[in-house]
Design a protein around this motif. Sequence first.
Motif, short mmCIF file in Angstrom:
data_model
loop_
_atom_site.label_atom_id
_atom_site.label_comp_id
_atom_site.label_asym_id
_atom_site.label_seq_id
_atom_site.Cartn_x
_atom_site.Cartn_y
_atom_site.Cartn_z
N ARG A 1 -9.02 -14.36 11.65
CA ARG A 1 -9.47 -14.85 10.34
C ARG A 1 -10.69 -14.07 9.88
NH1 ARG A 1 -7.27 -19.31 8.77
NH2 ARG A 1 -9.01 -19.91 7.48
N ALA A 2 -10.59 -12.77 9.95
CA ALA A 2 -11.74 -11.93 9.63
C ALA A 2 -11.96 -11.83 8.14
CB ALA A 2 -11.52 -10.53 10.20
N ARG B 1 -15.34 -13.83 12.43
CA ARG B 1 -14.96 -13.29 11.14
C ARG B 1 -15.43 -11.85 10.90
NH1 ARG B 1 -14.33 -17.58 6.95
NH2 ARG B 1 -12.28 -17.09 7.67
N LEU C 1 -7.43 -14.74 2.85
CA LEU C 1 -6.49 -14.81 3.97
C LEU C 1 -5.49 -15.95 3.80
CD1 LEU C 1 -6.05 -13.40 6.72
CD2 LEU C 1 -7.26 -15.33 7.73
N LYS D 1 -7.89 -5.30 2.21
CA LYS D 1 -8.40 -6.02 1.04
C LYS D 1 -7.35 -7.04 0.55
CE LYS D 1 -11.30 -6.74 -2.32
NZ LYS D 1 -10.68 -8.04 -2.47
N LEU D 2 -6.08 -6.64 0.59
CA LEU D 2 -5.02 -7.55 0.14
C LEU D 2 -4.97 -8.79 1.02
CD1 LEU D 2 -2.13 -5.07 -0.70
CD2 LEU D 2 -3.31 -6.58 -2.28
N MET D 3 -5.44 -8.65 2.25
CA MET D 3 -5.44 -9.81 3.14
C MET D 3 -6.78 -10.54 3.09
SD MET D 3 -3.02 -8.91 6.24
CE MET D 3 -3.45 -10.50 6.85
N GLY D 4 -7.59 -10.19 2.12
CA GLY D 4 -8.81 -10.92 1.90
C GLY D 4 -9.99 -10.48 2.74
N ALA E 1 -5.02 -2.23 2.18
CA ALA E 1 -4.18 -3.25 2.82
C ALA E 1 -5.04 -4.39 3.36
CB ALA E 1 -3.37 -2.62 3.94
N THR F 1 -8.53 -11.62 -3.38
CA THR F 1 -7.52 -11.98 -2.39
C THR F 1 -8.22 -12.70 -1.25
OG1 THR F 1 -7.81 -9.76 -1.51
CG2 THR F 1 -5.84 -10.14 -2.81
N THR G 1 -3.44 0.75 10.94
CA THR G 1 -3.36 -0.25 9.87
C THR G 1 -2.68 -1.50 10.38
OG1 THR G 1 -3.15 1.57 8.34
CG2 THR G 1 -2.66 -0.59 7.49
N VAL H 1 0.84 -1.20 0.00
CA VAL H 1 0.00 0.00 0.00
C VAL H 1 0.87 1.25 0.00
CG1 VAL H 1 -1.63 1.31 1.38
CG2 VAL H 1 -1.94 -1.13 1.08
N ILE I 1 -6.81 -9.09 11.61
CA ILE I 1 -7.46 -9.83 10.52
C ILE I 1 -6.87 -11.23 10.46
CG2 ILE I 1 -7.60 -10.04 8.01
CD1 ILE I 1 -7.86 -6.99 7.89
N ARG I 2 -5.55 -11.32 10.60
CA ARG I 2 -4.94 -12.64 10.53
C ARG I 2 -5.29 -13.48 11.76
NH1 ARG I 2 1.38 -13.48 9.53
NH2 ARG I 2 1.47 -12.50 11.56
N LEU J 1 -4.39 -5.19 10.50
CA LEU J 1 -3.92 -6.32 9.69
C LEU J 1 -3.60 -7.52 10.56
CD1 LEU J 1 -1.68 -4.58 7.00
CD2 LEU J 1 -4.09 -5.16 6.93
N LYS J 2 -2.98 -7.24 11.72
CA LYS J 2 -2.65 -8.36 12.62
C LYS J 2 -3.93 -9.02 13.13
CE LYS J 2 2.00 -7.49 13.83
NZ LYS J 2 2.46 -6.10 13.87
#
Lengths: 121, 324
Positions: B229-230, B199, A103, B259-262, B257, A101, B218, A90, B225-226, B222-223
């Motif tokens: 498993r959101a 989720r 996870l 979105k890149l992690m789904g 960002a 994309t 951010t 980004v 989300i991982r 991101l952390k």
Amino acid sequence: MPVPVLKQGSVLIASIQAALSDRDLVELRDDLADRVGRHRSRGVVIDVTALDVLDSFATRTIRSIAYTAKLRGAETVVVGIQPEVAFAMVQLGLSLDGIETALDLEEGMALLQAREAERVG
Amino acid sequence: MTDLVKESSTQILAREMALTEQSVERRRRIVGLEPDDLARIAGIREVVLAQVDHFASVFFDYLSGIEEGRVLTNNRALTERARELKRSHLIAMVGGDYGRAYAEQRLELAVLYGRVGLELRVFIAAFHRLLRSIGEAVMKSTPQAPLEAFASFMALKKIAFFDIGVIVDAVVFERERVIRQQQDAIRELSTPVLQVRARLLLLPIIGVIDTHRARLITDSLLKAIRANRAKVVVMDVTGVATIDSKVANHLMQTVTAAKLMGASVIVTGLSAEVAQSLVALGIDLTTLNTIGDLQGGMDEAERALGYRVVSMDPRRDGAPLSPG
């Protein structure tokens, strides 16, 4: 190191294991473009969990893989982008516009299955 | 002991205000102080020194004569200290040395005014009275050369305006200290990422978003989300007072960002004012999935995840819990 590509039903899984050279990426692109047609695949999953960096060339190649696969009838999902990688992308203004994309591999497979179900049903 | 502490607090203030030799030099240039002026001031030095106590009294008499001035004059101890400082101020005004040390001495009075809450306009009015009485004394001292006397007084007036500049800056600086502290506090506020359902994450953002904080937000999102498993994140910006192009850019980066992690992001809580200012600024947020309020965002997120919220109340059997 070439990237192993596994076939799981109608889905191809490219599981990247280590940092890739530009050459490896180009080979992966050509390999996938070829196999999508050969196996009549409906989906491609590119797993980048092991990568701690995605530069502009890698991003561009992944994008072109996705568009090529789309033209041959397969949906591409990029899975396993790490938080640090996502943030760096980004910051650098690299995007994967128009590409799905997810996870991780499991999520990516579920997403492709959902798409397939939509198309059939 | 207290003198030592006071001394150092003035020095700290001078440092915080960046009152360096260069900036003091700049201040002298701004009021237009020339070598000629120094000579003129030296010429009226004796006149001022002879009546220092009288001039100081003019200042304090004016303050005690009006309502707004009594915040200072009702406090005997502080008034004594202020009078002392004012005397040394008057002596220094005609002293000929207007460097950093001179400017720093003015700060102590400024701090004192700030502490008792003396309004700047009242101080300026009192100071004007004081200058007027100095002017009268100067004019009287050389009745045969009024033009000369006027020029000398105007030279002294440059010093006076230099002093006002320092004191006004110091009082304003002190007053803004509170604002700065509060801003720092807002910036330091943590940003929790809350799991609402499996989720589904909620990210309420409150306060000022700058580059540093945007990065923290951010990062923690991101952390989370991982870890959780959101798949869907509801980002609520009700608590963000203003969104300019920079903040909008930060929000876009966070969304991209994620979105890149789904995970897809639903942005909620853009107020009418914020929305209008974004449109006026020409900032395009149409690529974002925005929904009016948090409730609507949660409904949408639950729908996306396949949840259906049903009321257990038989009278509303089967109806969605939310109205509409």
